[in-house]
Scaffold this active site. Sequence first.
Site, mmCIF file in Angstrom:
data_model
loop_
_atom_site.group_PDB
_atom_site.id
_atom_site.type_symbol
_atom_site.label_atom_id
_atom_site.label_comp_id
_atom_site.label_asym_id
_atom_site.label_seq_id
_atom_site.Cartn_x
_atom_site.Cartn_y
_atom_site.Cartn_z
ATOM 1 N N CYS A 73 0.869 -1.341 -0.013
ATOM 2 C CA CYS A 73 0.159 -0.011 0.028
ATOM 3 C C CYS A 73 0.909 1.344 -0.037
ATOM 4 O O CYS A 73 0.495 2.333 -0.704
ATOM 5 C CB CYS A 73 -0.897 0.146 1.167
ATOM 6 S SG CYS A 73 -0.395 -0.263 2.688
ATOM 7 N N ASP B 37 -7.118 5.911 -1.060
ATOM 8 C CA ASP B 37 -6.899 4.752 -0.155
ATOM 9 C C ASP B 37 -6.392 3.645 -1.449
ATOM 10 O O ASP B 37 -7.097 3.396 -2.156
ATOM 11 C CB ASP B 37 -8.082 4.010 0.195
ATOM 12 C CG ASP B 37 -7.875 2.755 1.123
ATOM 13 O OD1 ASP B 37 -6.879 2.106 1.012
ATOM 14 O OD2 ASP B 37 -8.762 2.612 2.273
ATOM 15 N N HIS C 87 -5.862 0.443 -1.409
ATOM 16 C CA HIS C 87 -6.297 -0.961 -0.981
ATOM 17 C C HIS C 87 -7.258 -1.570 -1.880
ATOM 18 O O HIS C 87 -7.714 -2.742 -1.888
ATOM 19 C CB HIS C 87 -6.704 -0.984 0.598
ATOM 20 C CG HIS C 87 -5.497 -0.673 1.680
ATOM 21 N ND1 HIS C 87 -5.352 0.539 1.819
ATOM 22 C CD2 HIS C 87 -4.438 -1.381 2.040
ATOM 23 C CE1 HIS C 87 -4.260 0.470 2.744
ATOM 24 N NE2 HIS C 87 -3.925 -0.793 2.975
#
Length: 218
Positions: free
Chosen positions: A51, A177, A179
Amino acid sequence: MHNIIDEVIPDLLPPPALLCSQDDSETHLTRGDFLYFHYGCDGFHDHGWGCAYRTLQSMISWILHKRQWQSVLSVPSLREIQETLVRIEDKPARFVGSRDWIGALEVFYTVDTLYDVPCKILHITRSEDLNQHIPELVRYFRDYGGFVMMGGDMDAASKGIAGVHTNGRDSYLLIVDPHYSGIPSTIDELIKKGYIRWQNTKEFVDSSFYNLCLPYLK
């Protein structure tokens, strides 16, 4: 990778209503385009450990667009990022090809080494309130409009920050984000699924420290 255009986000994801009066609120966003990098977006399987690399790639794409280098330079792969950190002797040779995590310092070293862009590490201790640092983030986004990387320890999920919305008492960060896994069809899909979102500073893990990497490029 989706191209995130600074004019698009306010239309698709307006800042949330603050608890207090709107009269004294202010919103500052990343200025310029950047690419949204996420788990597996280039066919490389990095789920569970990549990440921060992906957030770094998004930051680098912002730098390349800012300098208008995107036509001559490409965003480095995860392996190329690892090779850079080994070359400057921040990591041992075994780091290349590993699944070792990186943090804000490694993001700093990579950006400084490859693109000569200075960065500041903003350290937020476990005992501090993230809101204490909102004025500095407001100044940063107002003066530089960059793309910020955020990492922590108890909250080990690295994320990008592409904006701040505050009235000095209640504050939100615009989270990018990395992810997401799969192939998003539109930016709107990412927003609906919460991968691009406004997050109240009170929702961050209070038992975690955070390091933020702020690239200083106008």
